[in-house]
Design a protein around this motif. Structure first.
Motif, PDB file in Angstrom:
ATOM      1  N   UNK A   1      61.880  54.144  46.944  1.00 27.42           N
ATOM      2  CA  UNK A   1      62.444  54.335  45.608  1.00 27.42           C
ATOM      3  C   UNK A   1      63.960  54.309  45.730  1.00 27.42           C
ATOM      4  N   UNK A   2      64.623  53.973  44.633  1.00 26.66           N
ATOM      5  CA  UNK A   2      66.082  54.032  44.660  1.00 26.66           C
ATOM      6  C   UNK A   2      66.568  55.134  43.731  1.00 26.66           C
ATOM      7  N   UNK A   3      67.503  55.918  44.255  1.00 29.99           N
ATOM      8  CA  UNK A   3      68.138  56.981  43.482  1.00 29.99           C
ATOM      9  C   UNK A   3      69.534  56.581  43.024  1.00 29.99           C
ATOM     10  N   UNK A   4      70.181  55.697  43.785  1.00 30.18           N
ATOM     11  CA  UNK A   4      71.533  55.237  43.462  1.00 30.18           C
ATOM     12  C   UNK A   4      71.649  53.770  43.847  1.00 30.18           C
ATOM     13  N   UNK A   5      72.537  53.051  43.174  1.00 31.74           N
ATOM     14  CA  UNK A   5      72.687  51.616  43.425  1.00 31.74           C
ATOM     15  C   UNK A   5      74.087  51.157  43.078  1.00 31.74           C
ATOM     16  N   UNK A   6      74.444  49.992  43.618  1.00 28.48           N
ATOM     17  CA  UNK A   6      75.687  49.348  43.204  1.00 28.48           C
ATOM     18  C   UNK A   6      75.505  48.806  41.796  1.00 28.48           C
ATOM     19  N   UNK A   7      76.595  48.476  41.150  1.00 35.12           N
ATOM     20  CA  UNK A   7      76.550  48.035  39.745  1.00 35.12           C
ATOM     21  C   UNK A   7      76.229  46.548  39.685  1.00 35.12           C
ATOM     22  N   UNK A   8      74.959  46.205  39.893  1.00 34.10           N
ATOM     23  CA  UNK A   8      74.587  44.793  39.951  1.00 34.10           C
ATOM     24  C   UNK A   8      74.748  44.087  38.608  1.00 34.10           C
ATOM     25  N   UNK A   9      74.661  44.809  37.510  1.00 35.85           N
ATOM     26  CA  UNK A   9      74.856  44.176  36.206  1.00 35.85           C
ATOM     27  C   UNK A   9      76.296  43.686  36.041  1.00 35.85           C
ATOM     28  N   UNK A  10      77.238  44.512  36.457  1.00 37.25           N
ATOM     29  CA  UNK A  10      78.640  44.094  36.377  1.00 37.25           C
ATOM     30  C   UNK A  10      78.947  43.022  37.408  1.00 37.25           C
ATOM     31  N   UNK A  11      78.337  43.144  38.598  1.00 35.13           N
ATOM     32  CA  UNK A  11      78.624  42.196  39.670  1.00 35.13           C
ATOM     33  C   UNK A  11      78.122  40.790  39.346  1.00 35.13           C
ATOM     34  N   UNK A  12      76.921  40.695  38.771  1.00 36.84           N
ATOM     35  CA  UNK A  12      76.301  39.384  38.581  1.00 36.84           C
ATOM     36  C   UNK A  12      75.933  39.067  37.143  1.00 36.84           C
ATOM     37  N   UNK A  13      75.528  40.052  36.378  1.00 33.97           N
ATOM     38  CA  UNK A  13      75.145  39.794  34.996  1.00 33.97           C
ATOM     39  C   UNK A  13      76.292  39.257  34.168  1.00 33.97           C
ATOM     40  N   UNK A  14      77.502  39.781  34.430  1.00 34.13           N
ATOM     41  CA  UNK A  14      78.657  39.355  33.647  1.00 34.13           C
ATOM     42  C   UNK A  14      78.998  37.895  33.887  1.00 34.13           C
ATOM     43  N   UNK A  15      78.716  37.418  35.090  1.00 35.12           N
ATOM     44  CA  UNK A  15      79.049  36.034  35.427  1.00 35.12           C
ATOM     45  C   UNK A  15      78.121  35.050  34.721  1.00 35.12           C
ATOM     46  N   UNK A  16      76.900  35.485  34.396  1.00 34.00           N
ATOM     47  CA  UNK A  16      75.944  34.570  33.795  1.00 34.00           C
ATOM     48  C   UNK A  16      75.629  34.895  32.337  1.00 34.00           C
ATOM     49  N   UNK A  17      75.927  36.123  31.918  1.00 30.58           N
ATOM     50  CA  UNK A  17      75.579  36.522  30.557  1.00 30.58           C
ATOM     51  C   UNK A  17      76.778  36.812  29.688  1.00 30.58           C
ATOM     52  N   UNK A  18      77.419  37.952  29.916  1.00 29.90           N
ATOM     53  CA  UNK A  18      78.517  38.392  29.066  1.00 29.90           C
ATOM     54  C   UNK A  18      79.673  37.414  29.065  1.00 29.90           C
ATOM     55  N   UNK A  19      79.974  36.850  30.250  1.00 31.22           N
ATOM     56  CA  UNK A  19      81.098  35.914  30.315  1.00 31.22           C
ATOM     57  C   UNK A  19      80.821  34.693  29.454  1.00 31.22           C
TER      58      UNK A  19
END
Length: 213
Positions: A174-192
């Motif tokens: 299970x994961x309790x903590x993670x890097x911000x993968x949405x900001x790292x990769x989602x922004x490059x393909x979605x928000x941007x």
């Protein structure tokens, strides 16, 4: 002060500022430039990615690893090099307010605690390579932990995501903590994409509306 002396002082100050910028800029570049690539590590030990760690949200699965059944919060950060992984944090705990995987409020008896978890491991996952699973480290009762592990970057591996949580038989369960993968990769393909496309559509619509008036 005479004009000549003033120009001399100003020139000297400009030279000092320029020298300082030259001395600092390589450090800044080394820390920031790799962040944009999010891809393969170079042969050197340059920083591939670094940032804050964020607590989980129950019922969210990241690359096959489910979130913990309870919500977790953390104050932590990590740094990922081609040959070294470091991470540390404090207050990796279950908050007193929040909702469990089943939608029920966090029970009072586990809120503000680690719920008896005494160790956490780290897993570095990739979009196109097998994950790196690191041995667990101590998680104290206050939620403090620290990693400092040598790693071997998989050839061609890209888009790393860091996960931290309990391990069993060498696997993160299970994961309790993670890097911000949405900001790292989602922004490059979605928000941007939205940010670049939508204003153009709005401008065209505004032009048509003006023409009709």
């Amino acid at each position: 002060m005479r004009q000549g002396n003033w120009k001399h002082v100003l020139g000297a100050a400009t030279a000092v500022a320029a020298a300082s910028a030259i001395a600092v800029s390589p450090v800044f570049a080394a820390a920031k430039a790799p962040k944009a690539s999010h891809g393969e590590a170079s042969a050197t030990s340059a920083v591939v990615m670094a940032g804050k760690l964020y607590g989980n949200i129950p019922n969210v699965v990241i690359r096959g690893v489910p979130a913990g059944k309870a919500p977790w919060v953390v104050d932590g950060s990590y740094q990922l090099k081609s040959n070294l992984f470091t991470a540390s944090g404090k207050w990796l705990i279950i908050p007193k307010q929040g909702y469990m995987e089943n939608g029920q409020p966090v029970p009072a008896k586990i809120g503000g605690t680690t719920n008896g978890i005494t160790e956490v491991g780290a897993e570095i996952t990739f979009a196109n390579a097998a994950p790196i699973v690191l041995p667990p480290v101590k998680l104290d009762s206050q939620g403090d932990f620290s990693f400092h592990d040598a790693i071997q970057w998989p050839k061609g591996a890209a888009q790393p995501v860091v996960l931290i949580g309990p391990e069993k038989n060498g696997q993160l369960v299970a994961w309790f903590a993670a890097s911000d993968f949405l900001a790292d990769y989602g922004q490059a393909t979605g928000s941007a994409w939205m940010n670049t496309v939508q204003p153009a559509k709005s401008a065209v619509a505004h032009a048509h509306a003006s023409a009709k008036k």
